[in-house]
Design a protein around this motif. Structure first.
Motif, short mmCIF file in Angstrom:
data_model
loop_
_atom_site.label_atom_id
_atom_site.label_comp_id
_atom_site.label_asym_id
_atom_site.label_seq_id
_atom_site.Cartn_x
_atom_site.Cartn_y
_atom_site.Cartn_z
N HIS A 317 0.83 -1.20 0.00
CA HIS A 317 0.00 0.00 0.00
C HIS A 317 0.87 1.25 0.00
O HIS A 317 2.05 1.21 0.38
CB HIS A 317 -0.95 0.02 1.21
N VAL A 318 0.28 2.33 -0.44
CA VAL A 318 0.92 3.65 -0.46
C VAL A 318 0.07 4.59 0.38
O VAL A 318 -1.16 4.56 0.31
CB VAL A 318 1.07 4.17 -1.90
N VAL A 319 0.73 5.42 1.18
CA VAL A 319 0.03 6.34 2.09
C VAL A 319 0.31 7.78 1.68
O VAL A 319 1.48 8.18 1.60
CB VAL A 319 0.48 6.13 3.55
N PRO A 320 -0.71 8.58 1.42
CA PRO A 320 -0.51 10.00 1.08
C PRO A 320 -0.42 10.85 2.35
O PRO A 320 -1.35 11.58 2.72
CB PRO A 320 -1.76 10.34 0.27
N HIS A 321 0.70 10.77 3.04
CA HIS A 321 0.81 11.36 4.38
C HIS A 321 0.45 12.84 4.43
O HIS A 321 -0.36 13.27 5.25
CB HIS A 321 2.23 11.16 4.91
N SER A 322 1.06 13.63 3.58
CA SER A 322 0.83 15.08 3.66
C SER A 322 -0.55 15.47 3.18
O SER A 322 -1.04 16.56 3.53
CB SER A 322 1.91 15.83 2.88
N ALA A 323 -1.21 14.61 2.40
CA ALA A 323 -2.61 14.89 2.04
C ALA A 323 -3.51 14.74 3.26
O ALA A 323 -4.52 15.43 3.39
CB ALA A 323 -3.06 13.95 0.93
N VAL A 324 -3.14 13.83 4.15
CA VAL A 324 -3.90 13.63 5.39
C VAL A 324 -3.45 14.63 6.46
O VAL A 324 -4.27 15.27 7.11
CB VAL A 324 -3.71 12.18 5.91
N ALA A 329 5.05 17.40 5.87
CA ALA A 329 5.94 17.80 4.77
C ALA A 329 6.07 19.32 4.75
O ALA A 329 5.16 20.04 5.18
CB ALA A 329 5.41 17.29 3.44
N PRO A 330 7.20 19.83 4.24
CA PRO A 330 7.35 21.29 4.11
C PRO A 330 6.47 21.83 2.99
O PRO A 330 5.99 21.09 2.14
CB PRO A 330 8.84 21.46 3.79
N ASP A 331 6.28 23.14 3.00
CA ASP A 331 5.46 23.79 1.98
C ASP A 331 6.00 23.47 0.58
O ASP A 331 7.22 23.48 0.35
CB ASP A 331 5.45 25.30 2.18
N GLY A 332 5.08 23.21 -0.34
CA GLY A 332 5.45 22.95 -1.71
C GLY A 332 5.80 21.52 -2.03
O GLY A 332 6.02 21.18 -3.20
N MET A 333 5.83 20.67 -1.00
CA MET A 333 6.19 19.27 -1.20
C MET A 333 5.11 18.34 -0.63
O MET A 333 4.38 18.71 0.28
CB MET A 333 7.53 18.94 -0.54
N ALA A 334 5.04 17.17 -1.21
CA ALA A 334 4.15 16.12 -0.71
C ALA A 334 5.00 14.97 -0.18
O ALA A 334 6.07 14.68 -0.72
CB ALA A 334 3.23 15.63 -1.82
N LEU A 335 4.51 14.33 0.87
CA LEU A 335 5.18 13.16 1.43
C LEU A 335 4.26 11.96 1.29
O LEU A 335 3.08 12.02 1.66
CB LEU A 335 5.50 13.38 2.91
N LEU A 336 4.79 10.89 0.74
CA LEU A 336 4.06 9.63 0.69
C LEU A 336 4.99 8.51 1.08
O LEU A 336 6.21 8.68 1.11
CB LEU A 336 3.45 9.37 -0.69
N SER A 337 4.42 7.38 1.41
CA SER A 337 5.25 6.22 1.76
C SER A 337 4.69 4.99 1.09
O SER A 337 3.51 4.94 0.71
CB SER A 337 5.30 6.01 3.28
N ALA A 338 5.54 4.00 0.93
CA ALA A 338 5.15 2.69 0.41
C ALA A 338 5.63 1.64 1.38
O ALA A 338 6.77 1.70 1.86
CB ALA A 338 5.75 2.45 -0.97
#
Length: 436
Positions: A317-324, A329-338
């Motif tokens: 699975h992949v988690v959209p951390h910064s969407a939640v 994450a810092p401004d302008g970036m997204a963090l996800l994990s697998a």
């Protein structure tokens, strides 16, 4: 208790912190020793360059009874996942929402290839049945594998293999869903009654709050102190001493400490070594979670849901951390994990390539050249194995000889609920015995 007993807690994970708090609140002179420089055990958060990396994929189920009892959820500033999941299958992506909470998603959910009308009705029936069941009763009665339980109830192979396997693979680290149906029922009931969330400051905020409550109750915490042995009744080995009450001698890497009683709240292999209790489970399930940065204009369109892999390639699975939780994450970036189940021996670069290839196959209209691997957490012992009937083989808090007690999810079941509940149970057992 006529006099103030001096008690020690070895291990600063969730179980140890809860035990220390309850012991101190009951009037004991309670001290917790943790070998690492920070408390938390398996629940930790690393902060670096504006990102927050939890130690593997971890979430908080807000409806766990012990969570509601031990934590101030409002103070944690929880960021909540949307119920359901986005499923990436061979024919593209589809959304499996929770029609009971989002009635407007019924048509979308039933249009997925993984859920039939019959499956939806069976989910609703199971939800209703479990809603009426006391959580303490869910581990009673006959047991079987999750997949067998669901097939017996008439769920389709598409639903079991396309949704349940990857979703519960993330919860139990077993995509074969061969573990106890009781774990499935407990977590299913909990998810139906509450939410899946993370603190804004990361999962490490949970042990930080518990540690503050230990201090508020009058207990002390010493980090950087490892416990090397525990012996009762004049220093006999924990394995050899008779099962009688008495003082306990604890050898640490800073010297010898005497106590009236000790709670061993370390990881399972260490707890078995310290106490000699052979029923402590040490068969492990592990995982590898890798974190990535992406420019935040690349939207995975998960709607704050988990992205489950229903194919036979790539991560579970992949988690959209910064969407939640934008704070991850810092401004302008997204963090996800697998997260990959087991402990694959590929290099970090090879895992990142596998994740990139999976995302490109799920989103053929997007480019993932900018995907940057930031951090990799390899957790060889994330949970103990919970096959059907596992609870019959688990140790009790009082199983060690002498005035030594066990606290850890391995006395309950592998979860935050199990860890916190075990800490309270161990403290209660010790308080009752010392009072006598």
């Amino acid at each position: 208790m006529q006099t103030t007993p001096r008690v020690l807690v070895a291990g600063g994970g969730l179980a140890g912190l809860v035990a220390a708090r309850h012991l101190a609140a009951a009037g004991a002179d309670a001290a917790l020793l943790e070998r690492r420089e920070r408390v938390g055990g398996r629940v930790r958060t690393l902060e670096r360059d504006g990102y927050r990396f939890d130690r593997g994929f971890q979430v908080l189920f807000t409806a766990y009874p012990a969570v509601r009892r031990e934590l101030d959820l409002e103070a944690l500033e929880l960021r909540r996942f949307a119920p359901g999941a986005t499923i990436a299958g061979p024919d593209g992506r589809s959304v499996l929402a929770d029609p009971l909470r989002e009635p407007g998603t019924i048509a979308k959910t039933l249009s997925t290839p993984f859920v039939s009308v019959g499956d939806a009705l069976r989910v609703a029936r199971l939800w209703w049945e479990l809603r009426q069941t006391d959580p303490d009763e869910l581990f009673a009665g006959s047991d079987e594998r999750i997949d067998a339980f669901l097939r017996d109830r008439g769920f389709s192979d598409a639903f079991i293999e396309g949704f349940v396997a990857p979703f519960y693979g993330g919860i139990t680290l077993d995509q074969s869903i061969s573990i106890s149906r009781h774990v499935f029922e407990y977590t299913f009931k909990t998810l139906a009654a509450g939410e899946m969330a993370v603190p804004a400051a990361g999962m490490g905020a949970i042990p930080t709050q518990l540690a503050a409550r230990v201090h508020e109750a009058g207990g002390t915490i010493r980090t950087g102190v490892g416990v090397e042995s525990v012996a009762a009744d004049g220093g006999n080995s924990s394995r050899e001493r008779p099962n009688t009450d008495g003082s306990v001698t604890v050898e640490t890497d800073e010297g010898t400490v005497a106590a009236d009683a000790v709670v061993v709240a370390t990881d399972p292999p260490t707890a078995r070594d310290l106490t000699g209790v052979e029923s402590i489970p040490t068969d492990a399930r592990g995982c590898v979670t890798q974190y990535y940065a992406l420019p935040d204009d690349i939207d995975l369109e998960t709607g704050r849901r988990l992205l489950l892999n229903a194919t036979d390639r790539g991560p579970n699975h992949v988690v959209p951390h910064s969407a939640v939780a934008p704070e991850y994450a810092p401004d302008g970036m997204a963090l996800l994990s697998a997260t990959y189940l087991g402990v694959p021996d590929e290099s970090d670069d090879a895992l990142a390539d596998r994740t990139r290839a999976a995302l490109e196959s799920w989103y053929p209209d997007r480019e993932f050249d900018a995907l940057e691997a930031l951090h990799t957490e390899r957790v060889p012992f994330a949970q103990f194995v919970q096959l059907p009937g596992f609870r019959d083989r688990l140790p009790d808090a009082r199983d060690p000889a002498g005035s030594v007690y066990l606290a850890g999810d391995y006395t309950q079941w592998s979860s935050i609920q199990g860890a916190m509940e075990s800490g309270r149970d161990a403290a209660k057992a010790m308080i009752d015995d010392l009072s006598r």
